[in-house]
Design an enzyme around this catalytic site. Structure first.
Site, PDB file in Angstrom:
ATOM      1  N   HIS A  62      33.994  31.098  45.859  1.00  0.00           N
ATOM      2  CA  HIS A  62      34.109  32.497  46.269  1.00  0.00           C
ATOM      3  C   HIS A  62      33.059  33.331  45.544  1.00  0.00           C
ATOM      4  CE1 HIS A  62      36.322  32.348  42.547  1.00  0.00           C
ATOM      5  NE2 HIS A  62      36.589  33.644  42.561  1.00  0.00           N
ATOM      6  N   HIS A  64      32.938  35.716  43.343  1.00  0.00           N
ATOM      7  CA  HIS A  64      33.092  36.383  42.047  1.00  0.00           C
ATOM      8  C   HIS A  64      31.967  35.883  41.134  1.00  0.00           C
ATOM      9  CE1 HIS A  64      37.582  37.752  42.266  1.00  0.00           C
ATOM     10  NE2 HIS A  64      36.753  38.705  42.634  1.00  0.00           N
ATOM     11  N   ASP A  66      31.529  34.976  38.105  1.00  0.00           N
ATOM     12  CA  ASP A  66      31.615  33.807  37.211  1.00  0.00           C
ATOM     13  C   ASP A  66      31.419  32.486  37.967  1.00  0.00           C
ATOM     14  OD1 ASP A  66      34.135  34.483  38.334  1.00  0.00           O
ATOM     15  OD2 ASP A  66      35.230  33.307  36.848  1.00  0.00           O
ATOM     16  N   HIS A  67      31.394  32.531  39.308  1.00  0.00           N
ATOM     17  CA  HIS A  67      31.239  31.304  40.100  1.00  0.00           C
ATOM     18  C   HIS A  67      29.873  31.180  40.767  1.00  0.00           C
ATOM     19  CE1 HIS A  67      35.529  30.102  39.842  1.00  0.00           C
ATOM     20  NE2 HIS A  67      35.581  31.355  39.419  1.00  0.00           N
ATOM     21  N   HIS A 139      43.560  34.089  46.480  1.00  0.00           N
ATOM     22  CA  HIS A 139      42.945  34.750  45.324  1.00  0.00           C
ATOM     23  C   HIS A 139      42.683  36.242  45.555  1.00  0.00           C
ATOM     24  CE1 HIS A 139      40.837  34.928  41.579  1.00  0.00           C
ATOM     25  NE2 HIS A 139      39.632  35.063  42.101  1.00  0.00           N
ATOM     26  N   ASP A 209      40.565  29.506  40.991  1.00  0.00           N
ATOM     27  CA  ASP A 209      40.853  30.900  41.283  1.00  0.00           C
ATOM     28  C   ASP A 209      41.828  30.970  42.450  1.00  0.00           C
ATOM     29  OD1 ASP A 209      38.820  30.995  39.415  1.00  0.00           O
ATOM     30  OD2 ASP A 209      38.093  32.931  40.138  1.00  0.00           O
ATOM     31  N   HIS A 267      39.357  26.097  34.511  1.00  0.00           N
ATOM     32  CA  HIS A 267      39.222  27.561  34.559  1.00  0.00           C
ATOM     33  C   HIS A 267      40.190  28.176  33.537  1.00  0.00           C
ATOM     34  CE1 HIS A 267      38.824  31.648  36.188  1.00  0.00           C
ATOM     35  NE2 HIS A 267      37.851  31.243  36.952  1.00  0.00           N
TER      36      HIS A 267
HETATM   37 ZN   LIG Z   1      37.706  34.843  41.141  1.00  0.00          ZN
HETATM   38 ZN   LIG Z   2      36.810  32.680  38.226  1.00  0.00          ZN
END
Ligand SMILES: [Zn+2]
Ligand SMILES: [Zn+2]
Length: 302
Positions: A62, A64, A66-67, A139, A209, A267
């Protein structure tokens, strides 16, 4: 073909002393499958000797930060180090805009073709020997869980049975070994007469997530390894609910319900310098759980 998984980064949201941002490298023989690409992935990838010019696909769960923030850096470095083989990036809607947008402002000077596929649910890769399926994670924004699934291989060939049928060793045996029926004299010989039952392939599911949800349970059914969001421990279960994550106990429940063989807690929030309580809580529900650690490699299947 040997399948292994190397955890390049096992933290979430922000990096901490022992955990980088999320990324998992699955290797099948010479092929690479990278799941998510948190910031700093390129360094971990090089350390894990991922290889510069291999057939490779990147799957993004996804959009976000951090990914995905590691993606421009990884693409830039691969190009710098001489990659020429094309690379496919698969992810939810927005992944195309992200890569193209970065490239417009900060030229990546990629010397290799990049194919971007915005995926929905279902089969997102279909090759002769394996497929990758996606399912909706829960999520609060479009988020994909992925399952890498090897297709069943032909059963073991029994040379004694072939000899008993009078079939000479050579090209006819080769055909039978690959599940093809043959013509031998006036007879048609089915490969089923000389092969054992089909051998199931390896299955690895990556679901991060996400709240525990039926779509992920279904996707993960029968996995050899389930890598599941385990952001929090039980005492932070409200936080897990509010932010669309899972507790270690909830991840364990998904592993149990999906009849997965092993569970990697993944995670992990930066608030846990020592995440062992998460493992204790998971094991109360599902015994075959372990804490994923940065740069650890596990073999999957035989
Ligand atoms: Zn996320
Ligand atoms: Zn994340």
């Amino acid at each position: 073909m040997a399948v292994s998984v190397t955890f390049l980064g096992t933290g979430g949201s922000i990096p901490c002393k022992y955990r980088n941002l999320p990324s998992v490298l699955l290797r099948r023989g010479p092929e690479l499958f990278l799941f998510d690409c948190g910031e700093g992935t390129q360094k971990q990838f090089l350390q894990a000797k991922g290889g510069i010019n291999r057939k490779m696909r990147i799957f993004i769960s996804h959009m976000h930060g951090d990914h995905v923030f590691g993606l421009p850096g990884l693409l830039h470095s691969l190009s710098f180090m001489g990659r020429t083989t094309d690379l496919e990036i698969i992810g939810p809607k927005g992944i195309g805009d992200f890569v193209i947008g970065v490239n417009r402002v900060v030229k990546l000077y990629s010397r290799f073709p990049i194919r971007i596929k915005e995926a929905r649910y279902g089969r997102v890769v279909d090759e002769a020997e394996y497929e990758v399926r996606a399912a909706p994670a829960q999520h609060g924004m479009p988020c994909l869980a992925y399952a890498f699934i090897e297709k069943p291989r032909p059963g073991r060939f029994d040379p004694l049975k072939a000899k008993r049928l009078g079939i000479p060793e050579g090209p006819l045996w080769k055909k039978l070994q690959t599940s093809q029926s043959i013509r031998f004299g006036s007879r048609r010989v089915s490969s089923r007469l000389v092969l054992g039952p089909p051998r199931r392939g390896v299955k690895v599911t990556y679901a991060v997530d996400t709240r525990p949800c039926p779509a992920v349970v279904k996707l993960a059914t029968g996995s050899d390894l389930l890598i599941h969001d385990s952001c929090f421990d039980q005492s932070a279960s409200t936080k897990a609910k509010d932010y669309g994550h899972s507790t270690a106990g909830e991840a364990a429940l998904v592993a149990k319900r999906s009849r997965s063989k092993r569970l990697a807690l993944f995670h992990i929030s930066a608030m846990y310098e020592d995440a062992s309580p998460l493992l204790v809580q998971a094991k109360k529900v599902y015994s075959n759980a372990f804490l994923s650690m940065d740069m650890a490699t596990v073999r999957v299947g035989q």
